[in-house]
Design a protein around this motif. Structure first.
Motif, mmCIF file in Angstrom:
data_model
loop_
_atom_site.group_PDB
_atom_site.id
_atom_site.type_symbol
_atom_site.label_atom_id
_atom_site.label_comp_id
_atom_site.label_asym_id
_atom_site.label_seq_id
_atom_site.Cartn_x
_atom_site.Cartn_y
_atom_site.Cartn_z
ATOM 1 N N HIS A 31 54.063 29.725 60.375
ATOM 2 C CA HIS A 31 55.381 30.194 59.128
ATOM 3 C C HIS A 31 56.647 31.136 59.194
ATOM 4 O O HIS A 31 57.131 30.507 58.730
ATOM 5 C CB HIS A 31 54.432 31.370 58.843
ATOM 6 N N GLU A 32 57.032 31.312 60.351
ATOM 7 C CA GLU A 32 58.522 32.136 60.797
ATOM 8 C C GLU A 32 59.019 30.747 60.828
ATOM 9 O O GLU A 32 60.465 30.469 60.517
ATOM 10 C CB GLU A 32 58.523 32.363 62.296
ATOM 11 N N ILE A 33 58.788 29.364 61.557
ATOM 12 C CA ILE A 33 59.532 28.539 61.140
ATOM 13 C C ILE A 33 59.736 28.006 60.235
ATOM 14 O O ILE A 33 61.269 27.467 59.302
ATOM 15 C CB ILE A 33 58.944 27.053 62.309
ATOM 16 N N ALA A 34 58.843 27.732 59.502
ATOM 17 C CA ALA A 34 58.769 27.241 57.766
ATOM 18 C C ALA A 34 59.595 27.960 57.129
ATOM 19 O O ALA A 34 60.916 27.617 56.394
ATOM 20 C CB ALA A 34 58.076 27.415 56.930
ATOM 21 N N ILE B 24 60.509 14.830 59.542
ATOM 22 C CA ILE B 24 60.404 16.437 61.197
ATOM 23 C C ILE B 24 59.444 16.182 61.051
ATOM 24 O O ILE B 24 59.179 17.460 60.010
ATOM 25 C CB ILE B 24 61.959 16.873 60.963
ATOM 26 N N ASN B 25 57.813 16.026 61.791
ATOM 27 C CA ASN B 25 57.014 16.848 61.476
ATOM 28 C C ASN B 25 57.083 18.195 62.892
ATOM 29 O O ASN B 25 57.374 17.468 64.507
ATOM 30 C CB ASN B 25 55.926 15.500 62.152
ATOM 31 N N ILE B 26 56.378 19.297 62.284
ATOM 32 C CA ILE B 26 56.189 19.692 63.659
ATOM 33 C C ILE B 26 55.239 20.490 63.660
ATOM 34 O O ILE B 26 54.637 21.006 62.650
ATOM 35 C CB ILE B 26 57.522 21.699 63.802
ATOM 36 N N VAL C 67 63.997 25.054 65.029
ATOM 37 C CA VAL C 67 63.177 25.136 65.558
ATOM 38 C C VAL C 67 62.783 26.013 67.295
ATOM 39 O O VAL C 67 62.374 27.055 66.993
ATOM 40 C CB VAL C 67 62.318 23.872 65.174
ATOM 41 N N HIS C 68 63.964 24.719 67.646
ATOM 42 C CA HIS C 68 63.907 25.942 68.826
ATOM 43 C C HIS C 68 64.357 27.283 68.921
ATOM 44 O O HIS C 68 63.939 27.590 69.448
ATOM 45 C CB HIS C 68 64.556 24.645 70.081
ATOM 46 N N GLU C 69 65.189 28.002 68.199
ATOM 47 C CA GLU C 69 65.269 28.945 68.144
ATOM 48 C C GLU C 69 63.852 30.106 67.726
ATOM 49 O O GLU C 69 64.210 31.364 68.507
ATOM 50 C CB GLU C 69 66.496 29.318 67.145
ATOM 51 N N THR C 70 63.199 29.675 67.183
ATOM 52 C CA THR C 70 62.068 30.333 66.141
ATOM 53 C C THR C 70 60.702 30.367 67.502
ATOM 54 O O THR C 70 60.370 31.031 67.648
ATOM 55 C CB THR C 70 61.663 29.867 65.452
#
Length: 177
Positions: free
Chosen positions: A104-107, A95-97, A148-151
């Motif tokens: 950083h919050e997603i990570a 998964i590449n974002i 990811v979508h939530e963040t």
């Protein structure tokens, strides 16, 4: 009303086609993983079941039960093979974002959920972006994407198969794959 012999013949064809189709689907997965010997053995069994099933059908092409069993067995076999693949065979995806903000919050959210994430800074069309890469088990993709979508709902995401893995952090443990 069909005779018992006709129904048994159709049932045999149906089962053979399920095996044939299922083995064929799983063989393709084995081929992509480079397991040549297993692929060759599966190809032999696939060809044998196909030949036997088609021989029974071709003996009486006017028998609609045999034709329906032949076609139905193929579709059921393909479906069952995909179900088996998703449950029994561990496959991985990358998964590449790419996030303009909140990378950083997603990570951190992915790490808190047990996913390994590599975080780097990159340059996008409109400036600095955070590039995240995570290798996950296929069945966990929807859970990772939900995080990811939530963040950050508008992050760019690309999901692609990861065919060969060697070392790294997977699902809460460091492993030698």
């Amino acid at each position: 009303m069909p005779t018992t012999e006709i129904l048994i013949s159709a049932l045999v064809i149906f089962v053979l086609r399920i095996l044939n189709s299922g083995i064929g689907t799983l063989r393709l997965i084995v081929v992509t993983r480079g397991q040549r010997l297993l692929s060759a053995v599966m190809a032999f069994i696939e060809a044998l079941t196909f030949a036997y099933a088609i021989a029974i059908v071709s003996n009486n092409l006017n028998n609609p039960w045999n034709l329906a069993a032949y076609c139905g067995g193929f579709s059921v076999g393909a479906y069952l093979a995909m179900v088996l693949e998703s449950r029994l065979i561990r496959s991985f995806v990358s998964i590449n974002i790419i996030a303009k903000t909140r990378g950083h919050e997603i990570a951190m959210a992915l790490r808190a959920a047990g996913f390994g994430v590599t975080e780097t800074e990159g340059e996008g069309r409109d400036g600095v972006v955070t590039v995240l890469r995570s290798i996950v088990v296929s069945r966990d993709v929807s859970r990772a994407l939900a995080i990811v979508h939530e963040t950050q709902d508008d992050a760019f995401i690309a999901v692609e198969p990861a065919l060969t893995l060697y070392r790294g952090y997977m699902g809460g443990r460091t492993t030698q794959l």
